[in-house]
Enzyme design. Structure first.
Site, PDB file in Angstrom:
ATOM      1  N   ARG A 174      -6.632  -4.048   8.142  1.00 55.55           N
ATOM      2  CA  ARG A 174      -6.349  -2.645   8.422  1.00 55.55           C
ATOM      3  C   ARG A 174      -7.670  -1.892   8.317  1.00 55.55           C
ATOM      4  O   ARG A 174      -8.502  -2.212   7.458  1.00 55.55           O
ATOM      5  CB  ARG A 174      -5.316  -2.095   7.441  1.00 55.55           C
ATOM      6  CG  ARG A 174      -3.951  -2.763   7.573  1.00 55.55           C
ATOM      7  CD  ARG A 174      -2.955  -2.258   6.550  1.00 55.55           C
ATOM      8  NE  ARG A 174      -1.662  -2.911   6.729  1.00 55.55           N
ATOM      9  CZ  ARG A 174      -1.314  -4.062   6.152  1.00 55.55           C
ATOM     10  NH1 ARG A 174      -2.188  -4.689   5.361  1.00 55.55           N
ATOM     11  NH2 ARG A 174      -0.133  -4.599   6.366  1.00 55.55           N
TER      12      ARG A 174
ATOM     13  N   LYS B 297      -1.906  -2.273   1.593  1.00 52.51           N
ATOM     14  CA  LYS B 297      -0.669  -1.538   1.844  1.00 52.51           C
ATOM     15  C   LYS B 297       0.460  -2.040   0.960  1.00 52.51           C
ATOM     16  O   LYS B 297       1.274  -1.241   0.465  1.00 52.51           O
ATOM     17  CB  LYS B 297      -0.284  -1.681   3.323  1.00 52.51           C
ATOM     18  CG  LYS B 297       0.960  -0.915   3.728  1.00 52.51           C
ATOM     19  CD  LYS B 297       1.223  -1.074   5.213  1.00 52.51           C
ATOM     20  CE  LYS B 297       2.468  -0.293   5.640  1.00 52.51           C
ATOM     21  NZ  LYS B 297       2.715  -0.430   7.094  1.00 52.51           N
TER      22      LYS B 297
ATOM     23  N   HIS C 216      -7.113   0.063  14.761  1.00 44.72           N
ATOM     24  CA  HIS C 216      -5.954  -0.643  14.213  1.00 44.72           C
ATOM     25  C   HIS C 216      -5.397  -1.642  15.228  1.00 44.72           C
ATOM     26  O   HIS C 216      -4.764  -2.639  14.860  1.00 44.72           O
ATOM     27  CB  HIS C 216      -4.870   0.362  13.818  1.00 44.72           C
ATOM     28  CG  HIS C 216      -3.852  -0.198  12.880  1.00 44.72           C
ATOM     29  ND1 HIS C 216      -2.831  -1.024  13.284  1.00 44.72           N
ATOM     30  CD2 HIS C 216      -3.696  -0.056  11.545  1.00 44.72           C
ATOM     31  CE1 HIS C 216      -2.085  -1.358  12.253  1.00 44.72           C
ATOM     32  NE2 HIS C 216      -2.598  -0.793  11.177  1.00 44.72           N
TER      33      HIS C 216
ATOM     34  N   ARG D 135      -5.511  -5.591  15.191  1.00 46.95           N
ATOM     35  CA  ARG D 135      -4.501  -6.400  14.506  1.00 46.95           C
ATOM     36  C   ARG D 135      -3.447  -6.892  15.498  1.00 46.95           C
ATOM     37  O   ARG D 135      -3.050  -8.062  15.482  1.00 46.95           O
ATOM     38  CB  ARG D 135      -3.851  -5.580  13.389  1.00 46.95           C
ATOM     39  CG  ARG D 135      -4.793  -5.301  12.232  1.00 46.95           C
ATOM     40  CD  ARG D 135      -4.216  -4.332  11.220  1.00 46.95           C
ATOM     41  NE  ARG D 135      -2.954  -4.782  10.641  1.00 46.95           N
ATOM     42  CZ  ARG D 135      -2.849  -5.714   9.691  1.00 46.95           C
ATOM     43  NH1 ARG D 135      -3.936  -6.343   9.245  1.00 46.95           N
ATOM     44  NH2 ARG D 135      -1.676  -6.033   9.189  1.00 46.95           N
TER      45      ARG D 135
ATOM     46  N   HIS E 242       1.402  -9.220   6.212  1.00 50.58           N
ATOM     47  CA  HIS E 242       2.716  -8.637   6.465  1.00 50.58           C
ATOM     48  C   HIS E 242       3.711  -9.154   5.435  1.00 50.58           C
ATOM     49  O   HIS E 242       3.566 -10.253   4.896  1.00 50.58           O
ATOM     50  CB  HIS E 242       3.221  -9.003   7.861  1.00 50.58           C
ATOM     51  CG  HIS E 242       2.540  -8.244   8.944  1.00 50.58           C
ATOM     52  ND1 HIS E 242       2.592  -8.616  10.280  1.00 50.58           N
ATOM     53  CD2 HIS E 242       1.782  -7.118   8.906  1.00 50.58           C
ATOM     54  CE1 HIS E 242       1.895  -7.750  11.005  1.00 50.58           C
ATOM     55  NE2 HIS E 242       1.399  -6.845  10.196  1.00 50.58           N
TER      56      HIS E 242
ATOM     57  N   TYR F 211      10.079 -18.552   1.578  1.00 53.96           N
ATOM     58  CA  TYR F 211       9.275 -19.624   2.136  1.00 53.96           C
ATOM     59  C   TYR F 211       7.835 -19.154   2.399  1.00 53.96           C
ATOM     60  O   TYR F 211       6.890 -19.933   2.314  1.00 53.96           O
ATOM     61  CB  TYR F 211       9.888 -20.138   3.440  1.00 53.96           C
ATOM     62  CG  TYR F 211      11.062 -21.056   3.217  1.00 53.96           C
ATOM     63  CD1 TYR F 211      10.870 -22.362   2.765  1.00 53.96           C
ATOM     64  CD2 TYR F 211      12.364 -20.621   3.459  1.00 53.96           C
ATOM     65  CE1 TYR F 211      11.951 -23.209   2.548  1.00 53.96           C
ATOM     66  CE2 TYR F 211      13.455 -21.461   3.252  1.00 53.96           C
ATOM     67  CZ  TYR F 211      13.238 -22.756   2.796  1.00 53.96           C
ATOM     68  OH  TYR F 211      14.312 -23.586   2.580  1.00 53.96           O
TER      69      TYR F 211
END
Length: 371
Positions: free
Chosen positions: A169, A196, A259, A262, A286, A296
């Site tokens: 980011r 974040k 941005h 990404r 994420h 997982y």
């Protein structure tokens, strides 16, 4: 008995402190000196505590009661004041912050309920506009060449290169400090305070990224920041610096954003089919919405991410050089937006310079054949 403004105003000072109660822990303390102070009594961990609210009449009786009795309607009124100005995202974020405060208050016995829970769905949802990103490989190659040719601050050019290679980011990169980088292990560890999701994040460093960082260290001013601002070495470049550089290169906000690197990486890494989707998601930092998938995804996929980031840097180099010799004419391949069209001249005198022009920009540069 509840207080009134008349009683708050007319109670005469005495030789000892007087405590006038309004109920619910709210008290007005009338000092012997005549000073009137608001206090809110509460219990924490079995002990009596006091919260100072200010002096009367600077803090009116109504204001003091509002502090004591903040409810859903009061919060909604405040949020509507933000919302009516079209700041939907700010209003939503403010509701979240207020909710966080109340949940802390509940955990520390300062409040019994979170009034913001009832406000879920009460505010206008902000329209989410995807940030512009280039996902066409040929166009991406053109962007990378434009970054290489950027004639602004060298540190800004380095930042754009690292955005493309590492796709963090923008705020995570522009505030980066040298102590976060381990060159021996080829890893950048972003601290949780700047993430974040509020947890540390590791970024494998490719050979190309190490090269950019090594060159950057020589010109970054010797301070703790990779990208110090022009006005102060103790503060990083502004959040608009990278986007402004893209505009200067001729890319509108509808075409490319900092941005957007990404989304570029996410799209092309997934499309190539070489890497596990969870490895890509972990590298993007994420968080999975699905509980089972999140369980997982706790695996770091570190070894795969190290290989993936080196492959990505190599792939960017390939895209950057791949179309450098494309000749644009009728009947031949046409350049993508911002691609460089090359006119190649030869004569008996030997190789002459190539004239490279951006079809959508009046800028022109000369480069010898074979460069």
């Amino acid at each position: 008995m509840a207080l009134s403004d008349v009683k708050c105003r007319n109670t005469r000072p005495a030789s000892k402190l007087q405590k006038l109660s309004d109920g619910g822990g709210l008290q007005l303390w009338v000092q012997p000196s005549g000073t009137r102070l608001w206090r809110l009594a509460y219990r924490f961990d079995g002990k009596q505590k006091l919260l100072s609210l200010g002096s009367y009449p600077v803090i009116s009786l109504a204001d003091a009661r509002q502090v004591r009795e903040i409810d859903t309607a009061t919060i909604l009124t405040a949020l509507r004041c933000v919302e009516v100005r079209g700041r939907y995202e700010s209003a939503s974020r403010l509701r979240s912050i207020i909710g966080t405060v109340f949940r802390f208050a509940i955990a520390t016995a300062r409040a019994e309920a979170d009034p913001t829970i009832a406000l879920r769905g009460a505010l206008i949802n902000p329209t989410v506009t995807p940030r512009a990103a280039i996902t066409d490989p040929k166009a991406l190659g053109g962007l990378l060449r434009a970054v290489d040719a950027f004639d602004g601050q060298p540190t800004t050019r380095a930042a754009l290169k690292l955005m493309a290679m590492l796709f963090p980011r923008p705020g995570e990169l522009r505030a980066a400090e040298w102590e976060e980088f381990d060159f021996e292990s080829s890893v950048w560890i972003i601290p949780e305070a700047r993430m974040k999701m509020r947890r540390p994040h590791r970024v494998p460093l490719s050979k190309q990224a190490i090269s950019v960082l090594t060159s950057l260290k020589e010109i970054s001013g010797g301070g703790s920041l990779l990208f110090p601002g022009v006005r102060s070495v103790s503060r990083p470049i502004s959040d608009n610096t990278l986007n402004a550089a893209l505009r200067r290169m001729g890319y509108s906000k509808e075409e490319a954003t900092a941005h957007g690197f990404r989304a570029t990486a996410s799209t092309l890494l997934n499309e190539c089919g070489k890497w596990h989707p969870d490895a890509i998601e972990r590298q993007l930092a994420h968080i999975e919405n699905n509980d089972v998938r999140r369980a997982y995804a706790r695996a770091e996929h570190w070894d795969e991410r190290v290989k993936m980031m080196q492959w990505w840097a190599d792939y960017l180099d390939e895209l950057k050089s791949k179309n450098a010799r494309v000749i644009s004419m009728r009947g031949h391949s046409e350049p993508a937006p911002h691609e460089i069209a090359i006119t190649h001249f030869e004569s008996n005198l030997g190789d002459q310079p190539r004239i490279e022009t951006n079809l959508q920009s009046p800028k022109m540069a000369l480069r010898p054949k074979g460069a």
